[in-house]
Design a protein around this motif. Structure first.
Motif, mmCIF file in Angstrom:
data_model
loop_
_atom_site.group_PDB
_atom_site.id
_atom_site.type_symbol
_atom_site.label_atom_id
_atom_site.label_comp_id
_atom_site.label_asym_id
_atom_site.label_seq_id
_atom_site.Cartn_x
_atom_site.Cartn_y
_atom_site.Cartn_z
ATOM 1 N N ASN A 165 75.872 34.075 46.511
ATOM 2 C CA ASN A 165 76.810 34.159 45.325
ATOM 3 C C ASN A 165 77.755 32.918 45.489
ATOM 4 O O ASN A 165 78.065 32.745 44.116
ATOM 5 C CB ASN A 165 77.367 35.449 45.208
ATOM 6 N N LYS A 220 72.269 36.970 39.667
ATOM 7 C CA LYS A 220 72.934 38.224 39.632
ATOM 8 C C LYS A 220 71.952 39.277 39.283
ATOM 9 O O LYS A 220 72.124 40.472 39.968
ATOM 10 C CB LYS A 220 73.852 38.329 38.665
ATOM 11 N N GLY A 252 73.924 41.312 35.325
ATOM 12 C CA GLY A 252 73.248 39.972 35.026
ATOM 13 C C GLY A 252 72.202 40.095 33.956
ATOM 14 O O GLY A 252 72.247 39.123 32.928
#
Length: 501
Positions: A165, A220, A252
Motif C-alpha cells: 500500500n 485497493k 477501490g
C-alpha cells in the motif's frame, strides 16, 4: 440539516480522538459505550443523509470555500448508500468485538473510528486529492487494526500489506501530479468538464495518469494480478477487523467507477472509458483465480477471503457493462456481498474457537459445543453467497446476468459467473462437511460463543432476506441512484462557474 454531509466524517474523527483522552480513554467499558453510541448516531445520520439525497445530490463546500479550490463533499444517493452500508457493517463488527476482541490490544475503538472516518471520506469526497488523503487515513488505521492483538501471522501479513500500500500511495501521487499538470484541477466535476477538450499531447498524459490510477485502485480492489495480498491479510486479521475490511475492496471498486466511468465517461471525448478494455479481462481473471482459491483453501478464513475476491471481480464486471441495468445490479450485489461476507468472517472465528486446536482448518476435530446453531448460520451464509434462491445472492447475480445485453457480453459473463458459483458451491460444501461432519469422538468441547456474537452475525445475515423481501424498492432506489449520478458532477461544474449548484 445543512451540515449533514460532513457529519459521517466528523463524528468518527471526534469520537476517535476523545477516546484517546481521559476520562473516556481510561477504561474499556467507557470506550465501548462511546463507540457503540457513536456508531448508532452514525447510522442515524447516514440514513438521514440518504433520505436527504433522494431529491437532489448534496454538495457541501467545507469552510464555504467553493470548488475547484475548496474541499468538496458530494453526497448523492450512491455515496450516501455506501456510507449507510459502512455504518451497518461496522455496527455488526463492533457488537462482535464487545465479547473481548476489543480488549486484546490498545486503542481498538479509536482506530475503529478512524477507519470509519477514512472509508466515509473516500465515499463522500468530490476531489481526487482528498480521495488520496482519505485513502491514507483508512490505510493507516487498517495497518494498526490488522496487527491488533499481535501474533506471528498478523505481523507477517501486515508487512506485506503495508509495503504494497505504500507503493500504491506513491503511484497515486504520481498519477495526481500528471492529472493536475494536464487538467489544472483535481475536482471531479471540473475534470469531467475539461477532459473532453484536451489537445493531443495533453490527452496522452491524461491517459497515462488515469491508467496509473487504475493500477492504484486495482491494488485497493485486489484486482488480478494485484490480488495476492488479500487472502493472507484478511485471514490473519481478528474477526471484527476482517468483517470491517469487507467494505475495503468496495472502496477501490467505487473509486474505479467514479473516475473511469463517470469522470472519464461518455463526455470525455477520445478518453471516454479509456480503462474499460483493461478492466474486462482483469475482472474475469480475478473471478477465475479467486474461484480456484476457494476450492484450494486450507482454512475457512482463507476461503472467505477468496469469496471477497470473487465479489470484487463481479462488481468490476458491473462497472464495465456501461448500462443502467448493470449499475442497478452492481448496487444490489454490493450491499448483499458486503454484509454477508462480513458475517462469514465473524462466523469463522466462532467455529475456529469451538474446534480447539483444529481451529478453522479443514481437518478432523472434536464436535463443537454449539454445532447446530453455528451449522444453521453457516448454511444460510453459504446459500446466500453461492447465489441460490430464495436468498439475496440469487437476485444479485440474476440482475447482473440480465444486464449483459450483447452476445459478446453474455458469452463472457454468463459462463464466468455460473461456473464460479458452481465452484463456490463445491468449496463451501466441502468446508461444511469437514467442519461439521468429520468429527473425532462424540464429546463436544466446552467453549461456547457469547450471545452478543451470535446477535452480531444474525444482524448482518438478516440483510439477505430483507433484500429479497424489499427487492422492488431496493432496485427502484438503485435505478434512481444511477440516474442521479449522471447529474451530480454537472452541478459541481455549475458551482465552479459561479452559478447556484
Amino acid at each position: 440539516m445543512q451540515h449533514l454531509p460532513i457529519l459521517p466524517i466528523l463524528i468518527p474523527l471526534l469520537m476517535g480522538t476523545l477516546m484517546l483522552l481521559p476520562p473516556l480513554g481510561n477504561t474499556i467499558v467507557r470506550q465501548r459505550v462511546v463507540s457503540v453510541a457513536s456508531n448508532l448516531v452514525l447510522m442515524a445520520v447516514s440514513l438521514a443523509l440518504l433520505i436527504q439525497s433522494l431529491d437532489q445530490s448534496q454538495i457541501y463546500a467545507v469552510g464555504d470555500w467553493q470548488p475547484p479550490f475548496g474541499i468538496i463533499i458530494v453526497a448523492d444517493q450512491l455515496s450516501a448508500l455506501l456510507v449507510l452500508l459502512t455504518s451497518v457493517l461496522s455496527f455488526g463488527a463492533l457488537l462482535f468485538s464487545l465479547a473481548g476482541e476489543d480488549n486484546q490490544g490498545k486503542y481498538f475503538h479509536s482506530l475503529f473510528m478512524y477507519q470509519l472516518m477514512g472509508i466515509n471520506g473516500a465515499f463522500l469526497t468530490g476531489d481526487i486529492f482528498n480521495l488520496f488523503v482519505f485513502f491514507e487515513v483508512l490505510l493507516i488505521a487498517s495497518y494498526a487494526l490488522l496487527i491488533h492483538g499481535g501474533g506471528k501471522a498478523k505481523t507477517a501479513a501486515s508487512v506485506h500489506y503495508v509495503t504494497l500500500n505504500l507503493i500504491g500511495s506513491a503511484f497515486f501521487l504520481f498519477a495526481l501530479g500528471i492529472l493536475y499538470g494536464t487538467l489544472g484541477t483535481l475536482n471531479m466535476g471540473d475534470m469531467a468538464a475539461k477532459v473532453g477538450s484536451l489537445g493531443p499531447g495533453a490527452r496522452i498524459l491524461a491517459e497515462a495518469g488515469v491508467l496509473l490510477l487504475l493500477l492504484v485502485f486495482g491494488l485497493k480492489t485486489a484486482m488480478l494480478p494485484m490480488h495476492f495480498w488479500l487472502p493472507r491479510t484478511y485471514a490473519a486479521a481478528s474477526a471484527p477487523v476482517a468483517a470491517l475490511f469487507a467494505i475495503m475492496t468496495k472502496v477501490g471498486v467505487y473509486a474505479i467507477f467514479r473516475i473511469h466511468t463517470v469522470v472519464f465517461g461518455a463526455n470525455a471525448g477520445e478518453l471516454a472509458f479509456v480503462a474499460v478494455p483493461w478492466i474486462w479481462p482483469l475482472a474475469i481473471g480475478t473471478i477465475i483465480v479467486a474461484s480456484i482459491g476457494v476450492l484450494a483453501a486450507p482454512t475457512l478464513r482463507i476461503m472467505i477471503a477468496n469469496l471477497a475476491l470473487i465479489s470484487a471481480g463481479t462488481l468490476l464486471l458491473a462497472v464495465v457493462l456501461l448500462n443502467p441495468q448493470a449499475v442497478i445490479a452492481g448496487l444490489y450485489y454490493l450491499v448483499h456481498t458486503t454484509l454477508v461476507t462480513g458475517a462469514l468472517f465473524l462466523l469463522a472465528d466462532l467455529i475456529a474457537t469451538q474446534r480447539g486446536q483444529a481451529s478453522d482448518r479443514f481437518v478432523v476435530s472434536r464436535p463443537m459445543a454449539q454445532a447446530p446453531l453455528l451449522g444453521v448460520l453457516f448454511f444460510i451464509g453459504a446459500l446466500t453467497v453461492v447465489g441460490l434462491p430464495p436468498f439475496s445472492g440469487f437476485v444479485g447475480k440474476a440482475l447482473l446476468l440480465q444486464a449483459a445485453e450483447t452476445n459478446l457480453q453474455m458469452g463472457w459473463i454468463w459462463p464466468t459467473i455460473l461456473i464460479s458459483s458452481l465452484m463456490v458451491l463445491i468449496g463451501l460444501s466441502r468446508a461444511g462437511t469437514n467442519l461439521f461432519w468429520h468429527l473425532s469422538g462424540n464429546k463436544p468441547g466446552t467453549v461456547r460463543s457469547e450471545p452478543i456474537q451470535i446477535v452480531a452475525i444474525a444482524f448482518l445475515l438478516s440483510a439477505s432476506p430483507l433484500l429479497v423481501i424489499f427487492g422492488g424498492p431496493v432496485t427502484e432506489f438503485a435505478a434512481s441512484a444511477a440516474e442521479q449520478m449522471q447529474a451530480t458532477y454537472p452541478r459541481v461544474q455549475t458551482a465552479i462557474e459561479g452559478g447556484s449548484p
